[in-house]
Design a protein around this motif. Structure first.
Motif, PDB file in Angstrom:
ATOM      1  N   GLY A  55       0.781  -1.231   0.000  1.00  0.00           N
ATOM      2  CA  GLY A  55       0.000   0.000   0.000  1.00  0.00           C
ATOM      3  C   GLY A  55       0.814   1.283   0.000  1.00  0.00           C
ATOM      4  N   SER A  56       2.122   1.190   0.021  1.00  0.00           N
ATOM      5  CA  SER A  56       2.947   2.400  -0.052  1.00  0.00           C
ATOM      6  C   SER A  56       2.841   3.005  -1.440  1.00  0.00           C
ATOM      7  N   THR A  57       2.769   4.334  -1.470  1.00  0.00           N
ATOM      8  CA  THR A  57       2.585   5.025  -2.743  1.00  0.00           C
ATOM      9  C   THR A  57       3.678   6.055  -2.975  1.00  0.00           C
ATOM     10  N   ASN A  58       3.899   6.345  -4.241  1.00  0.00           N
ATOM     11  CA  ASN A  58       4.699   7.503  -4.588  1.00  0.00           C
ATOM     12  C   ASN A  58       4.146   8.114  -5.868  1.00  0.00           C
ATOM     13  N   TYR A  59       4.275   9.434  -5.945  1.00  0.00           N
ATOM     14  CA  TYR A  59       3.675  10.205  -7.027  1.00  0.00           C
ATOM     15  C   TYR A  59       4.688  11.134  -7.672  1.00  0.00           C
ATOM     16  N   ALA A  60       4.471  11.423  -8.934  1.00  0.00           N
ATOM     17  CA  ALA A  60       5.211  12.501  -9.575  1.00  0.00           C
ATOM     18  C   ALA A  60       4.800  13.816  -8.927  1.00  0.00           C
ATOM     19  N   ASN A  61       5.735  14.734  -8.851  1.00  0.00           N
ATOM     20  CA  ASN A  61       5.460  16.000  -8.152  1.00  0.00           C
ATOM     21  C   ASN A  61       4.278  16.750  -8.748  1.00  0.00           C
ATOM     22  N   ASP A  62       4.135  16.712 -10.051  1.00  0.00           N
ATOM     23  CA  ASP A  62       3.103  17.545 -10.665  1.00  0.00           C
ATOM     24  C   ASP A  62       1.695  16.942 -10.586  1.00  0.00           C
ATOM     25  N   VAL A  63       1.555  15.766  -9.986  1.00  0.00           N
ATOM     26  CA  VAL A  63       0.207  15.213  -9.801  1.00  0.00           C
ATOM     27  C   VAL A  63      -0.156  15.078  -8.332  1.00  0.00           C
TER      28      VAL A  63
END
Length: 119
Positions: A55-63
């Motif tokens: 369940g760990s997440t990571n996102y691009a900065n612009d989203v």
């Protein structure tokens, strides 16, 4: 042969929302993580968001703050909820799954779904 089946792309006005879904075509085990990438015309494919089996997440900065990735482990389905869409979000979105096939991780890609945001 496992195929990643995507759905949910389309045309939306700026400020609108879309939800993408993706799941493998058959029963799959040992999934490491799942995610979404996108590729705009003339640009390289880039990470949008990933979610691990835990369940760990990571996102691009612009989203960050606009997109949310989630996962139904029972169905091996990954979702991308996209809110406050901008014209610069226009791209082909690709689903990705990585699974263990020891000793390596193997990548599986969807065929891509078009997301177009009009201004």
């Amino acid at each position: 042969q496992v195929e990643m089946v995507e759905s949910g792309g389309g045309l939306v006005q700026a400020g609108g929302s879309l939800r993408l879904s993706c799941a493998p075509s058959g029963s799959v085990s040992n999934i490491y993580d799942m995610g979404w990438y996108r590729q705009a015309p003339g640009k390289q494919r880039e990470l949008v968001a990933r979610i691990s089996s835990g369940g760990s997440t990571n996102y691009a900065n612009d989203v960050k703050g606009r997109f949310t990735i989630s996962r139904d482990n029972a169905k091996n389905t990954v979702y991308l909820q996209m809110n406050s869409l901008k014209p610069e979000d226009t791209a082909v979105y690709y689903c990705n799954m990585r699974r263990f096939d020891l000793p390596r991780l193997v990548d599986y890609w969807g065929q891509g779904t078009q997301v177009t945001v009009s201004s």
